[in-house]
Design a protein around this motif. Structure first.
Motif, PDB file in Angstrom:
ATOM      1  N   LEU A   1     -34.251  55.768-102.172  1.00 60.48           N
ATOM      2  CA  LEU A   1     -35.465  55.115-101.687  1.00 60.48           C
ATOM      3  C   LEU A   1     -36.284  54.505-102.829  1.00 60.48           C
ATOM      4  O   LEU A   1     -36.838  53.410-102.702  1.00 60.48           O
ATOM      5  N   ILE A   2     -36.381  55.211-103.944  1.00 59.69           N
ATOM      6  CA  ILE A   2     -37.127  54.692-105.099  1.00 59.69           C
ATOM      7  C   ILE A   2     -36.471  53.423-105.626  1.00 59.69           C
ATOM      8  O   ILE A   2     -37.158  52.427-105.926  1.00 59.69           O
ATOM      9  N   LEU A   3     -35.147  53.425-105.768  1.00 57.91           N
ATOM     10  CA  LEU A   3     -34.442  52.239-106.258  1.00 57.91           C
ATOM     11  C   LEU A   3     -34.585  51.069-105.280  1.00 57.91           C
ATOM     12  O   LEU A   3     -34.765  49.919-105.703  1.00 57.91           O
ATOM     13  N   THR A   4     -34.518  51.379-103.991  1.00 58.83           N
ATOM     14  CA  THR A   4     -34.664  50.314-102.989  1.00 58.83           C
ATOM     15  C   THR A   4     -36.068  49.707-103.045  1.00 58.83           C
ATOM     16  O   THR A   4     -36.241  48.482-102.996  1.00 58.83           O
ATOM     17  N   GLY A   5     -37.077  50.581-103.163  1.00 60.79           N
ATOM     18  CA  GLY A   5     -38.447  50.085-103.265  1.00 60.79           C
ATOM     19  C   GLY A   5     -38.664  49.240-104.498  1.00 60.79           C
ATOM     20  O   GLY A   5     -39.327  48.193-104.461  1.00 60.79           O
ATOM     21  N   GLY A   6     -38.088  49.668-105.621  1.00 61.23           N
ATOM     22  CA  GLY A   6     -38.216  48.883-106.842  1.00 61.23           C
ATOM     23  C   GLY A   6     -37.549  47.542-106.736  1.00 61.23           C
ATOM     24  O   GLY A   6     -38.058  46.529-107.239  1.00 61.23           O
TER      25      GLY A   6
ATOM     26  N   LEU B   1     -36.955  45.784-103.922  1.00 56.68           N
ATOM     27  CA  LEU B   1     -37.713  44.918-103.023  1.00 56.68           C
ATOM     28  C   LEU B   1     -38.994  44.395-103.693  1.00 56.68           C
ATOM     29  O   LEU B   1     -39.374  43.244-103.486  1.00 56.68           O
ATOM     30  N   TYR B   2     -39.656  45.241-104.495  1.00 59.45           N
ATOM     31  CA  TYR B   2     -40.866  44.803-105.196  1.00 59.45           C
ATOM     32  C   TYR B   2     -40.531  43.699-106.189  1.00 59.45           C
ATOM     33  O   TYR B   2     -41.233  42.675-106.281  1.00 59.45           O
ATOM     34  N   GLY B   3     -39.428  43.875-106.915  1.00 58.89           N
ATOM     35  CA  GLY B   3     -39.016  42.852-107.861  1.00 58.89           C
ATOM     36  C   GLY B   3     -38.624  41.560-107.163  1.00 58.89           C
ATOM     37  O   GLY B   3     -38.915  40.459-107.648  1.00 58.89           O
ATOM     38  N   LEU B   4     -37.941  41.670-106.001  1.00 62.02           N
ATOM     39  CA  LEU B   4     -37.557  40.482-105.259  1.00 62.02           C
ATOM     40  C   LEU B   4     -38.784  39.726-104.760  1.00 62.02           C
ATOM     41  O   LEU B   4     -38.835  38.493-104.803  1.00 62.02           O
ATOM     42  N   PHE B   5     -39.801  40.490-104.308  1.00 62.43           N
ATOM     43  CA  PHE B   5     -41.021  39.849-103.826  1.00 62.43           C
ATOM     44  C   PHE B   5     -41.709  39.094-104.962  1.00 62.43           C
ATOM     45  O   PHE B   5     -42.176  37.962-104.784  1.00 62.43           O
ATOM     46  N   ILE B   6     -41.818  39.712-106.148  1.00 66.11           N
ATOM     47  CA  ILE B   6     -42.461  39.069-107.299  1.00 66.11           C
ATOM     48  C   ILE B   6     -41.664  37.852-107.731  1.00 66.11           C
ATOM     49  O   ILE B   6     -42.225  36.800-108.101  1.00 66.11           O
ATOM     50  N   ALA B   7     -40.318  37.959-107.698  1.00 63.15           N
ATOM     51  CA  ALA B   7     -39.485  36.841-108.134  1.00 63.15           C
ATOM     52  C   ALA B   7     -39.646  35.637-107.202  1.00 63.15           C
ATOM     53  O   ALA B   7     -39.623  34.482-107.643  1.00 63.15           O
ATOM     54  N   LEU B   8     -39.795  35.897-105.894  1.00 67.76           N
ATOM     55  CA  LEU B   8     -39.883  34.788-104.936  1.00 67.76           C
ATOM     56  C   LEU B   8     -41.292  34.217-104.828  1.00 67.76           C
ATOM     57  O   LEU B   8     -41.463  32.996-104.693  1.00 67.76           O
ATOM     58  N   PHE B   9     -42.301  35.083-104.876  1.00 69.61           N
ATOM     59  CA  PHE B   9     -43.663  34.616-104.634  1.00 69.61           C
ATOM     60  C   PHE B   9     -44.610  34.804-105.831  1.00 69.61           C
ATOM     61  O   PHE B   9     -45.812  34.599-105.697  1.00 69.61           O
ATOM     62  N   GLY B  10     -44.058  35.192-106.980  1.00 68.03           N
ATOM     63  CA  GLY B  10     -44.929  35.436-108.147  1.00 68.03           C
ATOM     64  C   GLY B  10     -45.627  34.191-108.646  1.00 68.03           C
ATOM     65  O   GLY B  10     -46.814  34.206-108.965  1.00 68.03           O
ATOM     66  N   ASP B  11     -44.877  33.068-108.712  1.00 67.10           N
ATOM     67  CA  ASP B  11     -45.484  31.828-109.210  1.00 67.10           C
ATOM     68  C   ASP B  11     -46.584  31.334-108.283  1.00 67.10           C
ATOM     69  O   ASP B  11     -47.623  30.828-108.740  1.00 67.10           O
TER      70      ASP B  11
END
Length: 819
Positions: free
Chosen positions: A797-802, A804-814
Motif C-alpha cells: 500500500l505504501i509503494l502504491t501510494g507513493g 500514484l502521488y508521483g504520477l499525479f505530480i508528473a502529470l499535473f505538476g507543471d
C-alpha cells in the motif's frame, strides 16, 4: 699571578657547566650562592657572562635559560628563582660586587633593536645616554661593533632582551600569564629601583668611580671629536650641588634607576617599521644626530646627514601580547612613580638653598623624557599593523593606561564617583603635552574599528572602553584646548625659539639641572607635535570637520551593528523555540547551512545582549564627546533608511560580477563584516556526498549510498533513456530519479566550472535514512496494523501510494506551478 687566577677561574667555570647538567636545580642555586660569597671578584668576573646567559638565555635564542616567561607560581622552582633573582638576592649581590670594580661586558650591536642597530651602523649615535661613551670599536680588519656595559647595565640588558628574543622552547610551553616569574620580576625591579615611597636602597658595595651616569651635554653643532674620552657626569655634578653628598645615600645610587629605565625603554619600545625609521631619521625631524668622527670610527666611512640608504634596517617588528602586557606594566608603574612626586616639589622652584633630590627630579621628568616619544611610535605601529581581531585589546588597554595617569595617583576612590567627578584640572598640562597621544591615536582607533565586526561582543567592548574613557567630564575640553593652543599663529612660536626648549636628544641629560620653566603653553604644545610628527606634519583636529565625519560614520556603523544584534537575538530566540523534542526527528529546522550573520559561534544569547548594551552605551558616550544632541542623532539614524529592515537584510551584499562569480566591493565588505547583508550559504555539491546531518542515521546513510551507487552504475544508461522521453513516463522518471541540477537555484554565486558539471539522473535512497522518514513509516505500519494489515500488505500500500502521488505530480505538476 694572573695565570693561576685565570686557570682557577677556568676550572670553576668548567665545574659549573658540568653541574648544570648533573645536579638538581636547588642544589645548583645553593652552590652558586656559596661561590658568589666565597670567591674573589676577579674569578667571579669571568663566570658572570656565562651565569647571566644561563639564567636569561642567549641573545641569539639558542640557549633558553630558566624559562622565566613560562615559570608559573605553582612550579616547585618558582620560589627558588625569585629568591635568587630578587633585587636583594645573590644574583644582584654579584652584580654589585662586580660594579664596585671597573669591569665591562660587551654586547654586539647586531643584537640591539633594529632602529638602534641601523642608526649606529649608519654612523649616527642614538640620542639615549645609555649608548654614550659605550661603543667599543673593533680592531682593523674586524667588523664586530659592540657596546661595553657595566655589570648592572649588562644584567638588565640581558633580562630585558629575554622578553623579545625568539627562543626554541620545549613542547608544551607556549602560554605565559601575568603571574609568570618574568612578569613578577619586572614588577619587583620597577618597585625596587623606582619606588613610589622612600628612596632606592643603597648598594652594599661602593662605586667610587661613578662612571655609569650620562655624559655631559653639548651643543648640537659640536662633533664627537675624541668620543671615547670620559666626561664628567651631569648626575655627579647635580649631586655635588646638594648641601651634603653623604646625607642622602639615594643620590649616589639614583643612576641605577635611570640605567634600568633606559634599558627597558630601549629594548621594549625602540622598535618600529622601516617607514617610521626613515621618517624619524629625516633631517627635518631629527632632534639631534650625534655624528661619529672619522677618527672615532675608522672601520666605517662617515655618512652625511640625511643621505643614509637605510639598507641596514631590516627588522620585521611584530610585538607579542606578552610584550605589550609588560610594556603596560611599565607605563602603569611610571605613572604611579611620577604621581608620587611630593606636592612641594611640583610648585616650588629651585633655589640656592633648596634643591629637589635626584629621585624627585626623576619623578618630575620620567614620563615625558623617557617614554613619550618611543611609546607614541610603538603605539602608532601597533595601531597600524596589529591584526583586526580581539587580541588588539591588550594594545588598547596599554594606550588607555598611558592617557589616564590620574588613575594611578594612589588615592582610593569609588570608580563610579570618579567617573562622574571627571578629570581634575591639574591634569590639563599632561593632556596638552601629550596631545597626539589622545588625538592621533584616537583617529587610528577609528580607522581600525570601522573595519571590524562590531556584532562581536569583544570588538563592541573595545569601542565601549574607548568611548567611556574619552567621555570623562573635562577631558574633551582639555583636548580641545590643547588643539586651540596648537593652532595659534606661527609667530607665537618663532619669537620664543631662542629660549631653548631642550630635550635629551639636544644634549640634555635626563637628570640634568632643571631647565627654565616654559610658561608659554603654545610653545609647549607646538614643540610636542612637531617633535613627534615633524615640522611639515598635517595635523587633523579631533574636533574638526573631517574627523567629525568619521565619527558620524562610526555612529552609523554602531547603529547598524546594534540592529543586527537585535535581529540575531530575535532569530536565536525563534530557533531555540522551534528546536523542540520533535526536532530530533528532523521536524525542526533542517538547514544546517544557516548561520547567524555577523557573529561568531559564541555571540548568541547573553553575548548578544552584552553586545547590544555595549553599543548602546558607546553611542551615548560618543554623543557626549562630540556634543551631538538627540535631534542630530535621530536625524542620523533616519539616514539609515529602510535598507536595514528585515526585508532588505536578505539582499545580497554589494558586489560586481567577476570571471568566477561575484566579487565584493568595499561597501559589500563593510556590509558582510557588520552583518548587514549576507550570501545565502548552502550546499551546492553532490547531494549524496554532503555531510551526514544530525537528523540522519549514519549507518543507513552509508548503506543506502552503497546500494544506490551499485544501481546507478549498472542501470545508469537506462535511467538516462527513461528521463529523456517526452511522455508522461519520462516525467515520472525525472521526478523519482534525483538530479543535482535542482540544487542550482541561482540564489548564491556559483563558479562556471561548477555550473558546467555533467548532471546525470540517478537513484537516491538517502531520504530513507532520515529519522523523520523512518518515524513516518513506523506510524504508517502501526496504522495498518490497526486495520489488520500485515507487513507485506502495508508495504504494498505504501509503494502504491507513493507511485500514484508521483504520477499525479508528473502529470499535473507543471499546471499547479503555473497557477
Amino acid at each position: 699571578m694572573a695565570a693561576p687566577v685565570l686557570q682557577q677561574s677556568s676550572f670553576l667555570l668548567a665545574n659549573l657547566k658540568v653541574d648544570l647538567t648533573t645536579k638538581p636545580f636547588l642544589q645548583r642555586c645553593q652552590e652558586m650562592v656559596k661561590v658568589i660569597d666565597d670567591y674573589p671578584v676577579k674569578e667571579l668576573h669571568l663566570i658572570f657572562p656565562w651565569l647571566v646567559e644561563s639564567v636569561f638565555g642567549s641573545l641569539d635564542g639558542v640557549i633558553v635559560g630558566w624559562n622565566l616567561r613560562f615559570l608559573q607560581a605553582c612550579s616547585n622552582e618558582y620560589n627558588i628563582v625569585m629568591d635568587f633573582l630578587n633585587p636583594s638576592g645573590p644574583m644582584m649581590k654579584l652584580v654589585y660586587k662586580l660594579q664596585a670594580e671597573e669591569y665591562k661586558y660587551e654586547i654586539p650591536v647586531s643584537f640591539l633593536p633594529g632602529p638602534v642597530k641601523a642608526s649606529i651602523q649608519e654612523g649616527v649615535l642614538p640620542d639615549c645616554p645609555l649608548f654614550h661613551n659605550k661603543l667599543h670599536f673593533p680592531l682593523p680588519g674586524l667588523q664586530t661593533l659592540s657596546l661595553a656595559l657595566n655589570p648592572f647595565e649588562y644584567y638588565m640588558f640581558m633580562f630585558a632582551s629575554s622578553l623579545i628574543t625568539p627562543k626554541n622552547y620545549p613542547l608544551g610551553q607556549h602560554v605565559s600569564s601575568l603571574d609568570s616569574a618574568y612578569f613578577v620580576l619586572v614588577d619587583t625591579y620597577l618597585k625596587y629601583f623606582l619606588p613610589t615611597e622612600g628612596s632606592v636602597p643603597p648598594s652594599p658595595f661602593t662605586d667610587n668611580r661613578g662612571s655609569v651616569s650620562p655624559p655631559a651635554p653639548r651643543a648640537p653643532s659640536v662633533p664627537f671629536a675624541g668620543y671615547g674620552v670620559h666626561s664628567t657626569s651631569l648626575l655627579k655634578r647635580h649631586i655635588s650641588h646638594q648641601p651634603s653628598v653623604t646625607a642622602d645615600p639615594a643620590a649616589q645610587e639614583i643612576w641605577r634607576s635611570e640605567a634600568l629605565l633606559q634599558v627597558f625603554v630601549e629594548m621594549w619600545l625602540h622598535h618600529y617599521s622601516l617607514e617610521m625609521y626613515q621618517k624619524l631619521q629625516s633631517p627635518q625631524l631629527a632632534l639631534l644626530q650625534y655624528r661619529l668622527s672619522m677618527s672615532s670610527m675608522p672601520c666605517q666611512p662617515l655618512t652625511p646627514p640625511g643621505s643614509g640608504t637605510f639598507d641596514t634596517y631590516q627588522e620585521p617588528f611584530t610585538p607579542t601580547e606578552e610584550h605589550v602586557l609588560v610594556v603596560r606594566l611599565l607605563v602603569k608603574h611610571l605613572h604611579a612613580f611620577s604621581c608620587s612626586l611630593k606636592p612641594e616639589q611640583v610648585s616650588s622652584s629651585p633655589s640656592a638653598h633648596s634643591h629637589p633630590s635626584p629621585l624627585e627630579e626623576l619623578k618630575r621628568v620620567v614620563v615625558q623624557r623617557f617614554v613619550q616619544q618611543k611609546l607614541y611610535v610603538f603605539l602608532q605601529h601597533c595601531f597600524g599593523h596589529w591584526p583586526l581581531d580581539a587580541s588588539f585589546r591588550v594594545v588598547l588597554e596599554m594606550w588607555l593606561s598611558y592617557i589616564q595617569p590620574w588613575r594611578y595617583t594612589g588615592e582610593k576612590t569609588n570608580p563610579q564617583t570618579h567617573q562622574n567627578k571627571g578629570v581634575p584640572e591639574k591634569w590639563s598640562s599632561f593632556v596638552q603635552e601629550n596631545l597626539l597621544m589622545y588625538t592621533n591615536l584616537f583617529q587610528g582607533f577609528l580607522n581600525r574599528v570601522v573595519r571590524t565586526d562590531l556584532v562581536n561582543v569583544k570588538n563592541a567592548l573595545m569601542v565601549f572602553r574607548v568611548a567611556k574613557v574619552f567621555a570623562q567630564p573635562n577631558l574633551s575640553e582639555m583636548i580641545q584646548k590643547g588643539e586651540q593652543l596648537f593652532l595659534e599663529p606661527e609667530h607665537v612660536l618663532h619669537h620664543r625659539q631662542h629660549r631653548g626648549f631642550l630635550t635629551p636628544g639636544h644634549g640634555g641629560s635626563f637628570l640634568s639641572a632643571r631647565q627654565p620653566v616654559v610658561t608659554d603653553w603654545v610653545f609647549k604644545v607646538k614643540s610636542h607635535v612637531y617633535g613627534l610628527e615633524g615640522p611639515d606634519c598635517q595635523y587633523k583636529q579631533m574636533f574638526g570637520t573631517e574627523l567629525r565625519g568619521a565619527v558620524l560614520k562610526l555612529i552609523r556603523i554602531i547603529a547598524q551593528a546594534r540592529q543586527t544584534a537585535e535581529r540575531i537575538s530575535d532569530q536565536s530566540a525563534e530557533v531555540a523555540a522551534s528546536n523542540s523534542f520533535m526536532s530530533w526527528f528532523g521536524m525542526g529546522s533542517p538547514d544546517l547551512n544557516y548561520t547567524f550573520n555577523g557573529g561568531e559561534v559564541d555571540d548568541t544569547g547573553e553575548c548578544v545582549k552584552k553586545t547590544h548594551e555595549f553599543l548602546e552605551r558607546s553611542l551615548d558616550y560618543l554623543c557626549q564627546i562630540f556634543r551631538l544632541n538627540a535631534g542630530q542623532l535621530s536625524q542620523l539614524m533616519a539616514t539609515l533608511g529602510s535598507g536595514q529592515d528585515d526585508g532588505n537584510s536578505k539582499q545580497l551584499p554589494d558586489s560586481v560580477q567577476g570571471e568566477n562569480g561575484l566579487i565584493l566591493t568595499d561597501l559589500g565588505r563593510m556590509q558582510v563584516i557588520n552583518g548587514l547583508r549576507r550570501f545565502e550559504i548552502e550546499y551546492q555539491g553532490d547531494p549524496e556526498l554532503q555531510p551526514i546531518r544530525s537528523y540522519e542515521n549514519a549507518i543507513l546513510v552509508r548503506l543506502f549510498f552503497k546500494i544506490s551507487s551499485l544501481v546507478n552504475e549498472r542501470f545508469g544508461g537506462h535511467m538516462d533513456a527513461l528521463c529523456s522521453r517526452p511522455d508522461s513516463l519520462g516525467q515520472l522518471g525525472r521526478y523519482y530519479l534525483a538530479s543535482s541540477e535542482a540544487m542550482a537555484d541561482g540564489r548564491s554565486p556559483e563558479t562556471r566550472r561548477t555550473a558546467a558539471r555533467n548532471r546525470r539522473p540517478r537513484l537516491s535512497l538517502r531520504t530513507l535514512a532520515s529519522y523523520r522518514t523512518l518515524l513516518m513509516l513506523l506510524l504508517l505500519y502501526l496504522f495498518g496494523a490497526l486495520f489488520s494489515f500485515g507487513p507485506m500488505s502495508s508495504t504494498l500500500l505504501i509503494l502504491t501510494g507513493g507511485f500514484l502521488y508521483g504520477l499525479f505530480i508528473a502529470l499535473f505538476g507543471d499546471k499547479l506551478k503555473s497557477q
